[in-house]
Design an enzyme around this catalytic site. Structure first.
Site, PDB file in Angstrom:
ATOM      1  N   CYS A 294      48.691  39.354  59.319  1.00  0.00           N
ATOM      2  CA  CYS A 294      48.464  39.277  60.760  1.00  0.00           C
ATOM      3  C   CYS A 294      48.229  37.799  61.057  1.00  0.00           C
ATOM      4  CB  CYS A 294      47.247  40.099  61.175  1.00  0.00           C
ATOM      5  SG  CYS A 294      46.696  39.699  62.846  1.00  0.00           S
TER       6      CYS A 294
ATOM      7  N   LYS B  84      41.363  47.400  17.010  1.00  0.00           N
ATOM      8  CA  LYS B  84      40.235  46.771  17.705  1.00  0.00           C
ATOM      9  C   LYS B  84      39.002  47.623  17.427  1.00  0.00           C
ATOM     10  CE  LYS B  84      39.085  44.702  22.117  1.00  0.00           C
ATOM     11  NZ  LYS B  84      37.747  45.289  22.252  1.00  0.00           N
TER      12      LYS B  84
ATOM     13  N   LEU C 238      39.130  38.832  24.986  1.00  0.00           N
ATOM     14  CA  LEU C 238      40.580  38.980  25.013  1.00  0.00           C
ATOM     15  C   LEU C 238      41.054  39.472  26.368  1.00  0.00           C
ATOM     16  CD1 LEU C 238      41.155  40.696  21.562  1.00  0.00           C
ATOM     17  CD2 LEU C 238      41.748  38.353  22.198  1.00  0.00           C
TER      18      LEU C 238
END
Ligand SMILES: [Zn+2]
Length: 683
Positions: A435, A112, A81
């Site tokens: 730069c 979870k 995930l």
């Protein structure tokens, strides 16, 4: 009743009582009655082994035969995930999904579970194979061990094909109890659950109280597109009715309130609300977390509607319709001492925060990225401020916010107008400053460092320090100089002994064998990282000549039609490969002997999970004797093995009775990996 029928009836009855006891928590018969039935079946199966049903309830006690854990291919996408760490980040994710949904949308929020991920494949209602997540494409067959878990149905109550994803876990209290059996070698419940699934003997697994929560069901080849099953809530309700445990701590959020009523019947503990309520729900669950019987490491937010899921689809790493909200982004407070300017090989300016060192997530943090001026402005950041720092996963630490402004210097930091290395005026392009000087000494050094780095040509001995030294002395100015320079002339210079010089020479030669894909990404052209390079090669550009030919003909459309390229990238390709300076460099490198054509024969058999890592091995091992076998496993997967601990070591594989090497890792940022964890990493 004949014997066959008797065995089949007894099996069904026992499976039913197992379900009532282990999944429903509502036994209907006493333990004694159950044991009696069980023994009866065991007896019959002993006498008539040919009549035992494939998924007999007696399989729960496991076997003393060794498991083989062969690799098998997953039939459904088993991706990980995407992650968010802040409620703001999550809110943005939800807003983005709503914008792309193109219709009414609702979200499901699940805990979870911090366990071991598993995919259970049922064929005609029977548990056929159980695979670990593995690398997402191939998993290990742990079916025999899974059969011992009482909460996993061996037979579901419909004769259908289905794949069910779930999480195998052990409760916090059982972890304390059972980790003693393993002399406390597992550091957390997740390790014990994952380690158990990979136990060689299923008879031993049967003694560990493992649990499962199912969280996805796939009822057709890869997709759940059954017309009645067009949303996640219906799917998990169906999965539950098939006999699986579903975590009752579930949130459902929709801006259409007529959804809620029927859901409450199915899931009495369901929390419901409008989509705006999700962040409050997360706060509540975060607080509840400590009191849960099992560990969770976050929450999963999923789009409920399957048609929207299908429309959003997948990236190569994760589904676009789901995200994990992780609790543990370690945060610390410290002082910002200085902001330094870094110039990348393509000129990009990155301001870096130099911090008063602070301990965070097990290591000392003294630098953090600040991305660009816009980020600094957003934080309103100045030198001397007290800031909060976070470290998410293994990524570079980031400055999150200003906790307290400095009283002496309340201003916001501004980048200088000029490159600190070459004094060219910086230009702004998008969010970043650059730069623009291609001959900027820092840019040149950076591209050499990048070329030789671990993830690129991996030339050991040519690290950042050595390359800076060689560049500053004027010995090496370009990539081809790395190959033509006479390293022998360094003998006598400080730090260059014969052994070191010999080592550099050897590794320079070895690097010539690197495949074209590595060479091309190591050259460091803007936009051409390892992902884009492999897409380029896959689409037929398997040699530099083909690429340069298309560039010379200015055929932008050929590049832009490559998957994931687009107009901007195509124009960059033309620019890179029709530039005379670049062509000259490539021709020189060709003559030196670098690979500029892909040879397809050496496809790696293993996922390169250890790529860029440097391992040291110590102690003795159960599965790897001699130890060189473990080294082989690491090298097959892209890692490097070294004899001694140094600042470059990333991992120590530590077996039984380790020597002094373990001691030496103290104060170094080296991950100690024990054999069991290592076995998991090889999945
Ligand atoms: Zn410069």
């Amino acid at each position: 009743m004949d014997i066959k029928e008797k065995i089949s009836k007894l099996s069904k009855l026992l499976l039913h009582h197992q379900y009532l006891y282990y999944v429903k928590n509502k036994p209907e018969i006493s333990d004694r009655e159950y044991d009696c039935l069980f023994d009866k079946l065991l007896d019959l199966e002993k006498k008539y082994p040919q009549l035992a049903v494939l998924n007999s309830p007696t399989k729960r006690i496991g076997s003393d035969l060794d498991n083989s854990f062969s690799e098998r291919k997953h039939k459904i996408p088993v991706l990980s995930l995407d992650k968010e760490y802040t409620t703001e980040g999550l809110k943005k994710w939800i807003d983005k999904i709503r914008l792309n949904a193109g219709g009414d949308i609702s979200f499901v929020v699940e805990e979870k579970i911090d366990g071991a991920s598993i995919v259970l494949y049922y064929k005609k209602g029977l548990l056929d194979i159980a695979l670990t997540r593995g690398n997402g494409i191939f998993g290990n067959d742990v079916t025999n061990n899974i059969r011992t878990i009482n909460q996993v149905p061996l037979i579901i109550n419909q004769p259908i094909d289905v794949a069910v994803r779930g999480e195998i876990y052990i409760t916090k209290s059982d972890f304390q109890k059972y980790n003693k059996n393993f002399e406390g070698k597992y550091s957390n419940p997740r390790n014990l659950a994952a380690g158990s699934l990979r136990n060689l003997k299923s008879s031993l697994v049967s003694k560990i109280p493992l649990n499962i929560f199912a969280h996805e069901g796939y009822f057709q080849e890869g997709k759940a597109t059954d017309f009645q099953l067009d949303n996640h809530v219906m799917i998990i309700s169906k999965v539950m009715n098939l006999g699986f445990r579903i975590n009752p701590n579930l949130g459902f959020f929709s801006d259409k309130s007529d959804w809620f009523f029927p859901l409450k019947e199915q899931f009495p503990e369901l929390v419901t609300g409008s989509i705006a309520d999700i962040s409050d729900y997360i706060k509540i669950l975060s607080k509840k977390r400590e009191k849960l019987k099992y560990e969770i490491d976050g929450l999963v937010i999923k789009v409920n509607e399957i048609p929207i899921r299908n429309r959003l689809g997948y990236t190569s790493h994760h589904p676009r319709w789901s995200v994990a909200f992780k609790f543990d982004a370690p945060v610390g407070h410290t002082v910002l001492n200085e902001i330094r300017i870094q110039i990348g090989r393509n000129g990009r300016v990155t301001p870096v925060a130099i911090l008063k060192p602070v301990k965070l997530g097990g290591s000392i943090v003294s630098r953090a990225t600040l991305h660009n001026q816009e980020y600094i402005d957003m934080l309103e950041l100045g030198i001397g401020d007290i800031v909060s720092i976070s470290k998410r996963g293994d990524v570079i630490p980031a400055v999150e916010e200003v906790v307290e402004k400095s009283t002496e210097n309340p201003s916001i930091f501004k980048l200088t107008k000029f490159c600190p290395f070459c004094q060219f005026k910086l230009i702004k392009d998008g969010s970043h400053h650059f730069c623009p000087n291609r001959k900027c000494s820092e840019r040149m050094k950076r591209s050499l460092i990048y070329f030789a780095a671990r993830d690129q040509m991996d030339i050991e001995g040519l690290g950042e320090k050595t390359i800076r030294f060689l560049f500053e002395k004027g010995f090496i100015k370009s990539i081809s100089d790395l190959f033509t320079f006479d390293y022998g002339s360094l003998l006598g210079q400080e730090g260059f002994k014969e052994k070191k010089i010999e080592n550099i020479r050897k590794n320079i030669e070895l690097s010539k064998r690197k495949p074209f894909s590595r060479v091309l990404s190591a050259l460091g052209f803007e936009g051409l990282g390892s992902n884009t390079v492999s897409k380029l090669i896959e689409s037929g550009y398997d040699s530099i000549d083909k690429i340069m030919d298309t560039a010379a003909r200015n055929q932008t459309e050929k590049f832009s039609s490559i998957e994931g390229f687009g107009e901007v990238m195509a124009r960059l390709m033309i620019q890179h490969f029709s530039d005379p300076k670049n062509i000259e460099m490539i021709e020189t490198l060709k003559k030196i002997g670098l690979n500029f054509r892909e040879h397809f024969k050496s496809e790696p058999e293993f996922p390169m999970v250890f790529s860029g890592q440097i391992w040291v091995i110590t102690g003795s091992f159960r599965h790897f004797s001699p130890r060189s076998q473990a080294a082989g496993e690491i090298e097959k997967r892209g890692g490097r093995v070294s004899d001694s601990i140094s600042g470059k070591t990333t991992h120590l594989l530590c077996g039984d009775s380790p020597g002094g090497k373990l001691e030496k890792t103290k104060n170094l940022n080296i991950r100690i990996v024990r054999e069991d964890e290592f076995m998991e990493m090889l999945i």
